[in-house]
Design an enzyme around this catalytic site. Structure first.
Site, mmCIF file in Angstrom:
data_model
loop_
_atom_site.group_PDB
_atom_site.id
_atom_site.type_symbol
_atom_site.label_atom_id
_atom_site.label_comp_id
_atom_site.label_asym_id
_atom_site.label_seq_id
_atom_site.Cartn_x
_atom_site.Cartn_y
_atom_site.Cartn_z
ATOM 1 N N ASP A 68 55.560 4.716 -18.619
ATOM 2 C CA ASP A 68 56.952 4.594 -18.170
ATOM 3 C C ASP A 68 57.463 3.170 -18.378
ATOM 4 O O ASP A 68 56.797 2.198 -18.013
ATOM 5 C CB ASP A 68 57.033 4.974 -16.678
ATOM 6 C CG ASP A 68 58.443 5.329 -16.250
ATOM 7 O OD1 ASP A 68 59.377 4.568 -16.598
ATOM 8 O OD2 ASP A 68 58.607 6.344 -15.569
ATOM 9 N N THR A 104 64.378 7.961 -16.192
ATOM 10 C CA THR A 104 63.013 8.476 -16.281
ATOM 11 C C THR A 104 62.931 9.999 -16.412
ATOM 12 O O THR A 104 62.359 10.518 -17.380
ATOM 13 C CB THR A 104 62.220 7.993 -15.051
ATOM 14 O OG1 THR A 104 62.099 6.573 -15.145
ATOM 15 C CG2 THR A 104 60.836 8.614 -14.986
ATOM 16 N N ASN A 125 68.138 10.924 -12.742
ATOM 17 C CA ASN A 125 67.079 10.993 -11.709
ATOM 18 C C ASN A 125 67.633 11.551 -10.399
ATOM 19 O O ASN A 125 66.926 12.237 -9.658
ATOM 20 C CB ASN A 125 66.538 9.592 -11.403
ATOM 21 C CG ASN A 125 65.605 9.065 -12.476
ATOM 22 O OD1 ASN A 125 65.194 9.797 -13.376
ATOM 23 N ND2 ASN A 125 65.271 7.792 -12.386
ATOM 24 N N TYR A 189 53.049 15.129 -7.604
ATOM 25 C CA TYR A 189 53.078 13.701 -7.932
ATOM 26 C C TYR A 189 52.619 12.852 -6.751
ATOM 27 O O TYR A 189 53.102 13.012 -5.633
ATOM 28 C CB TYR A 189 54.479 13.267 -8.363
ATOM 29 C CG TYR A 189 54.481 11.838 -8.856
ATOM 30 C CD1 TYR A 189 53.884 11.508 -10.061
ATOM 31 C CD2 TYR A 189 55.047 10.817 -8.100
ATOM 32 C CE1 TYR A 189 53.849 10.199 -10.512
ATOM 33 C CE2 TYR A 189 55.019 9.502 -8.548
ATOM 34 C CZ TYR A 189 54.417 9.209 -9.755
ATOM 35 O OH TYR A 189 54.387 7.906 -10.194
ATOM 36 N N ASP A 225 56.623 0.214 -15.763
ATOM 37 C CA ASP A 225 58.013 0.337 -15.311
ATOM 38 C C ASP A 225 58.222 -0.422 -13.998
ATOM 39 O O ASP A 225 59.188 -1.170 -13.844
ATOM 40 C CB ASP A 225 58.361 1.817 -15.124
ATOM 41 C CG ASP A 225 59.791 2.029 -14.654
ATOM 42 O OD1 ASP A 225 60.710 1.856 -15.485
ATOM 43 O OD2 ASP A 225 59.987 2.350 -13.468
ATOM 44 N N HIS A 229 60.784 -3.571 -13.404
ATOM 45 C CA HIS A 229 61.892 -3.636 -12.439
ATOM 46 C C HIS A 229 61.761 -4.857 -11.543
ATOM 47 O O HIS A 229 62.733 -5.530 -11.251
ATOM 48 C CB HIS A 229 61.889 -2.388 -11.535
ATOM 49 C CG HIS A 229 62.437 -1.169 -12.197
ATOM 50 N ND1 HIS A 229 63.741 -1.079 -12.611
ATOM 51 C CD2 HIS A 229 61.860 0.024 -12.504
ATOM 52 C CE1 HIS A 229 63.947 0.115 -13.148
ATOM 53 N NE2 HIS A 229 62.810 0.796 -13.105
ATOM 54 N N ASP A 272 59.507 6.384 -21.913
ATOM 55 C CA ASP A 272 60.733 7.139 -21.693
ATOM 56 C C ASP A 272 61.996 6.323 -21.977
ATOM 57 O O ASP A 272 63.063 6.884 -22.196
ATOM 58 C CB ASP A 272 60.758 7.709 -20.258
ATOM 59 C CG ASP A 272 60.438 6.655 -19.204
ATOM 60 O OD1 ASP A 272 59.973 5.554 -19.556
ATOM 61 O OD2 ASP A 272 60.646 6.943 -18.011
ATOM 62 N N HIS A 384 67.115 -0.086 -16.322
ATOM 63 C CA HIS A 384 67.370 0.810 -17.458
ATOM 64 C C HIS A 384 68.289 1.913 -16.971
ATOM 65 O O HIS A 384 68.455 2.094 -15.764
ATOM 66 C CB HIS A 384 66.053 1.382 -18.013
ATOM 67 C CG HIS A 384 65.231 2.078 -16.970
ATOM 68 N ND1 HIS A 384 65.408 3.403 -16.655
ATOM 69 C CD2 HIS A 384 64.257 1.621 -16.131
ATOM 70 C CE1 HIS A 384 64.556 3.725 -15.684
ATOM 71 N NE2 HIS A 384 63.847 2.660 -15.336
HETATM 72 P P1 AMP Z 1 62.947 5.079 -12.358
HETATM 73 O O1 AMP Z 1 63.600 5.123 -11.008
HETATM 74 O O2 AMP Z 1 63.796 5.716 -13.390
HETATM 75 O O3 AMP Z 1 62.490 3.728 -12.708
HETATM 76 O O4 AMP Z 1 61.673 6.023 -12.242
HETATM 77 C C1 AMP Z 1 60.348 5.554 -12.276
HETATM 78 C C2 AMP Z 1 59.605 6.093 -11.109
HETATM 79 O O5 AMP Z 1 59.575 7.506 -11.155
HETATM 80 C C3 AMP Z 1 58.147 5.703 -11.097
HETATM 81 O O6 AMP Z 1 57.928 4.521 -10.397
HETATM 82 C C4 AMP Z 1 57.455 6.871 -10.447
HETATM 83 O O7 AMP Z 1 57.024 6.568 -9.149
HETATM 84 C C5 AMP Z 1 58.508 7.955 -10.388
HETATM 85 N N1 AMP Z 1 57.988 9.199 -10.961
HETATM 86 C C6 AMP Z 1 57.451 9.370 -12.172
HETATM 87 N N2 AMP Z 1 57.051 10.646 -12.378
HETATM 88 C C7 AMP Z 1 57.360 11.296 -11.244
HETATM 89 C C8 AMP Z 1 57.183 12.636 -10.840
HETATM 90 N N3 AMP Z 1 56.622 13.547 -11.644
HETATM 91 N N4 AMP Z 1 57.617 12.963 -9.617
HETATM 92 C C9 AMP Z 1 58.187 12.034 -8.813
HETATM 93 N N5 AMP Z 1 58.363 10.757 -9.144
HETATM 94 C C10 AMP Z 1 57.954 10.376 -10.350
HETATM 95 ZN ZN ZN Z 2 61.128 5.521 -16.614
HETATM 96 ZN ZN ZN Z 3 62.276 2.561 -14.066
#
Ligand code: AMP
Ligand code: ZN
Ligand code: ZN
Length: 446
Positions: A68, A104, A125, A189, A225, A229, A272, A384
């Site tokens: 990620d 994501t 998301n 998860y 990821d 951040h 991603d 992002h």
């Molecule tokens: P973002 O908020 O777009 O940066 O998303 C990244 C976060 O999504 C990561 O830190 C993970 O903890 C979370 N994540 C990734 N895969 C999953 C999943 N299958 N279910 C729930 N949370 C997830």
């Molecule tokens: Zn991501």
């Molecule tokens: Zn992220």
């Protein structure tokens, strides 16, 4: 609680796999014992495994690995020896272009369906569905596991239609029974499950006897990821996270080699989206740039804000935003959003969207005050979700294995094009999707 379940909707009988983390713990202990034994006597263990007739002539097998938030240039910026070697031996794309928005869940689900978000329904998301008036967020397990949200057909469902076994050690979408079908092996998860456990479980899956061994496997790592951040893409912390994930890839490769599988198994390493350096001093107070009481729903993220106006209020909201927003944020409606975003035609896409320029953040007044008072304003250094053409949003793509042209380098590949490639590797007919079928022959051997 992590669950370890079978997919009872396929024809093979795997009912014995319906069990919980308790079984995983037993498996983990067994693996630990095996790992210790393997470390102490690598040659013997490898020889035994090479001699295992079950590991010869595997059916086409693919491990899809998602790192990620790994930006396209992280192999140059940061040290990742195993990934760099894999890229040099295998196939590497200069960039992997995500879909818009560069979030994501949106991009992971495009990767496994070959569909733009406007067709697969995971448009962000965090989502609002005006038809059911339900909200979705990635931390809401009830909604994440609700198949209603997940349209289209992920690769593990296509595999199940072809009576193939699949295993996901995390992947967005894998917790919902899409079309009534879950991956054969899947987990709820849980970020606290170590990367090593994830990799060891995948290696164990590959040791299973033929009818139970998955042909399509996913692995997911969040560390890069998170560090991006919190500390920014060029930070020492991202370097450490890349190195830590690289160590797990090295462990996976060593495990495949020890089993005589490295040259038989196909690996696709993707991300991603990338990561842009962010300074929260470059902020826009978004909930003062329009009147939120005129919105039925507003979903706020620092990069993209989605507004569902109350009936009759869209023009007022848009006009106020146009008047109040600085040049670093643009307001769009479904009519004005550039066609290249391919982000129209789904009821979950908000009628009004506000998009910030890379490096800029849209904050609510209450967020800003909270972050100023507890000092966390200094703890956001990357983001992002921006324009999917932005250089910093481009992701990473490396592939290796018997199906791929290698060594080989290509310029750019699009997230929507990879589902067709996965289906071709597995020798199955892809479901209808938005990918360019010509990409298959660009990546795979004839
Ligand atoms: P973002 O908020 O777009 O940066 O998303 C990244 C976060 O999504 C990561 O830190 C993970 O903890 C979370 N994540 C990734 N895969 C999953 C999943 N299958 N279910 C729930 N949370 C997830
Ligand atoms: Zn991501
Ligand atoms: Zn992220």
């Amino acid at each position: 609680m992590t669950h370890y379940r079978d997919n009872s909707s396929t024809s093979r009988d795997r009912s014995n796999f319906q069990t919980t983390w308790g079984r995983m713990s037993i498996m983990a202990s067994a693996l630990l014992a095996w790992a210790l034994c393997f470390c102490l006597t690598p040659v013997t263990a490898a020889a035994q495994r090479n001699g295992n007739p079950d590991n010869q002539d595997l059916d086409p097998t693919l491990i899809l690995i998602s790192i990620d938030g790994a930006r396209h240039d992280y192999l140059r910026l940061h040290e990742a020896p195993a990934l760099s070697e894999l890229a040099a031996m295998g196939l590497q794309a200069h960039t992997l272009q995500p879909v818009f928005p560069t979030k994501t869940f949106t991009n992971h689900y495009t990767l496994v369906t070959g569909l733009y978000p406007a067709r697969h329904g995971i448009v962000d998301n965090n989502m609002y569905d005006p038809q059911t008036q339900q909200r979705f967020s990635l931390g809401n397990r009830e909604q994440v596991q609700n198949p209603y949200w997940w349209q289209g057909e992920p690769i593990w469902v296509t595999a199940a239609h072809n009576d193939m076994v699949s295993g996901t050690f995390f992947f967005p979408g894998s917790e919902a029974a899409i079309q009534g079908i879950s991956p054969t092996y899947w987990f709820t998860y849980d970020e606290s499950i170590t990367n090593r456990t994830r990799v060891e479980t995948v290696l164990e899956w590959l040791e299973m006897p033929d009818p139970e061994r998955p042909q399509i496997i996913t692995l997911y790592f969040s560390d890069v990821d998170t560090a991006g951040h919190n500390f920014g893409p060029a930070s020492e912390q991202v370097a450490q996270a890349m190195h830590a994930v690289d160590t797990e890839i090295a462990y996976l490769i060593a495990g495949l080699k020890a089993r005589g599988l490295f040259d038989q198994v196909n690996m696709m390493v993707t991300s991603d989206h990338g990561m842009a350096a962010v300074d929260l001093n470059n902020h826009i107070i978004i909930d003062e740039a329009f009147d939120p009481s005129l919105a039925e729903q507003a979903l706020y993220s620092r990069e993209l804000v989605s507004i569902f106006p109350e009936p009759g209020q869209q023009d007022t909201i848009v006009a106020t935003l146009q008047q109040n927003l600085p040049p670093q944020a643009q307001v769009y409606t479904q009519e004005t959003l550039p066609e290249r975003f391919r982000f129209s035609g789904h009821h979950r896409i908000a009628p009004v969207l506000v998009l910030a320029e890379p490096g800029w953040a849209m904050l609510r007044r209450s967020w800003l005050e909270g972050m100023l008072s507890d000092g966390t304003i200094e703890q956001v250094r990357g983001g992002h979700g921006y324009d999917n053409q932005a250089a910093d949003m481009q992701g990473l793509f490396i592939a290796h294995g018997p199906a791929f042209r290698q060594p080989h380098a290509i310029d750019n590949i699009s997230m929507v094009d990879l589902y067709n490639v996965m289906a071709a590797i597995l020798g199955i007919t892809p479901a209808d999707n938005d990918g360019n079928p010509e990409v298959v022959s660009q990546l795979l051997r004839p």
